[in-house]
Design an enzyme around this catalytic site. Structure first.
Site, PDB file in Angstrom:
ATOM      1  N   LEU A 152       0.925  -1.106   0.013  1.00  0.00           N
ATOM      2  CA  LEU A 152      -0.001  -0.092   0.090  1.00  0.00           C
ATOM      3  C   LEU A 152       0.863   1.210   0.113  1.00  0.00           C
ATOM      4  CD1 LEU A 152      -2.770  -1.007   2.573  1.00  0.00           C
ATOM      5  CD2 LEU A 152      -2.827  -0.958   0.322  1.00  0.00           C
ATOM      6  N   ASP A 153       0.561   2.291  -0.812  1.00  0.00           N
ATOM      7  CA  ASP A 153       1.304   3.569  -0.761  1.00  0.00           C
ATOM      8  C   ASP A 153       1.462   3.996   0.645  1.00  0.00           C
ATOM      9  OD1 ASP A 153       1.326   3.235  -3.613  1.00  0.00           O
ATOM     10  OD2 ASP A 153      -0.437   4.562  -3.705  1.00  0.00           O
ATOM     11  N   LYS A 154       2.321   4.903   1.055  1.00  0.00           N
ATOM     12  CA  LYS A 154       2.758   5.282   2.193  1.00  0.00           C
ATOM     13  C   LYS A 154       1.529   5.904   2.846  1.00  0.00           C
ATOM     14  CE  LYS A 154       5.499   9.223   4.340  1.00  0.00           C
ATOM     15  NZ  LYS A 154       6.129  10.182   4.287  1.00  0.00           N
ATOM     16  N   ARG A 262      -5.453   4.995  -8.160  1.00  0.00           N
ATOM     17  CA  ARG A 262      -4.959   6.464  -8.326  1.00  0.00           C
ATOM     18  C   ARG A 262      -5.077   7.121  -9.757  1.00  0.00           C
ATOM     19  NH1 ARG A 262       0.132   7.285  -4.589  1.00  0.00           N
ATOM     20  NH2 ARG A 262      -0.450   9.647  -5.054  1.00  0.00           N
TER      21      ARG A 262
END
Length: 342
Positions: A152-154, A262
């Site tokens: 997962l992105d930061k 995104r």
């Protein structure tokens, strides 16, 4: 016939496994026989052991993975003890949803990087898991480290599963590669997006690759890797003028590309709220929000994305496991503020 653990400690502090070739295994490749008999060791791990001289057939070291064994051959695998992971364990609090000897599922908070990398050598999820799991990590590829099979992105929150041993790592890798096409794997995300799609549900099927100019970004590009996202409108929100300004979408992944949701939502014309990378040109949209919405979006200071659903087959038992995670507080505040409209 399965392999037998000889319960012998090898010179390198590991263990020895014995396999006796039988049945239709005669004349088969060494690496294929071992892959069939030792599912707890990955194919890449077995190949490395063979090349390192850690496998003997009839008391002779064999370094060729393609060596053909014969019925009655005795194979000894000298499996060294897993070495400590290079990243150091760090005492970082984790929100643990599920844990057993094979996997651990956590609810990742915002701001937590998954894996050490340039600019983030410490303070990551991997550092936290090494400290938390300790001796329960039996080694991924011979190294005592957690097996990261997805990220997962930061600043994306939500559910993540991590493998604690080779067998679990292989199973989860295969399930994530399949993405529920033939198995039980399911990954769901809640996404707050600008605008409202013109249909209640749909599929975005658009290939993704590196952006041609900004290498830190991804983009929809002809010839890129297949990427498929399914979405459903769960809620729509009106702006100060009473017209739709934002929506809450439930997204399900059929593939797992970097930044997929995104990129796909931006490609659809409905980028994530708060996404400074793929939705920067929508910043002026904030002027259409009511005071509470503006304040909540400013306070959010991240992309409004949460991994709320994870389903998979347990790598050892085959049991179907299912978890859901409620929206974190910052997204709940955004949802309430958007619903309050003007």
């Amino acid at each position: 016939m399965q392999q037998v653990d000889l319960n012998q400690v090898s010179s390198n502090g590991g263990r020895k496994l014995e396999v006796i070739v039988a049945g239709d295994e005669g004349s088969a490749r060494l690496d294929r026989v071992l892959a069939q008999r030792t599912p707890e060791l990955s194919r890449s791990r077995l190949k490395a052991l063979i090349l390192a001289g850690s496998v003997t057939v009839k008391d002779a070291v064999v370094r060729d993975p393609a060596y053909h064994v014969a019925n009655g051959d005795t194979i000894i695998i000298d499996v060294p003890e897993a070495v400590p992971a290079e990243p150091q364990g760090e005492d970082i609090a984790l929100d643990i949803v599920f844990e057993d000897d094979d996997i651990i599922v956590i609810n990742k908070p915002r701001g937590l990087v998954v894996h050490p990398a340039a600019g983030h050598a410490s303070g990551t999820l991997v550092n936290a898991l090494i400290a938390h799991c300790g001796l329960s990590l039996s080694g991924i590829g011979g190294v005592k480290r957690p097996g990261i099979v997805h990220r997962l992105d930061k600043d994306t929150t939500g559910l993540m599963v991590v493998a604690k041993n080779d067998q679990a790592h292989q199973s989860l890798t295969a399930q994530f590669a399949d993405h529920g096409r033939t198995g039980a794997m399911e990954r769901g995300y809640m996404a707050f997006a600008w605008g409202v799609p013109n249909r209640p549900h749909g599929t975005i099927d658009a290939p993704i690759d590196r952006h041609p100019h900004a290498r830190e970004k991804m983009a929809v590009r002809q010839g890129g890797r297949e990427a498929i996202t399914h979405f459903e409108v769960r809620e729509s929100f009106a702006g100060r003028d009473g017209k739709p300004v934002a929506s809450l979408l439930a997204c399900r992944l059929e593939t797992g590309r970097t930044h997929q949701i995104r990129v796909h939502l931006a490609h659809l014309g409905h980028p994530l709220m708060g996404d400074s990378v793929y939705g920067a040109h929508f910043k002026t949209k904030a002027g259409q929000l009511g005071p509470e919405g503006k304040h909540a979006l400013t306070a959010l200071d991240r992309q409004a994305l949460h991994a709320y659903l994870l389903a998979l087959e347990h790598p050892r038992t085959g049991e179907l496991l299912h978890w859901e995670s409620a929206l974190p507080e910052d997204l709940l505040l955004l949802q309430r503020a958007l619903a309050a409209a003007v």
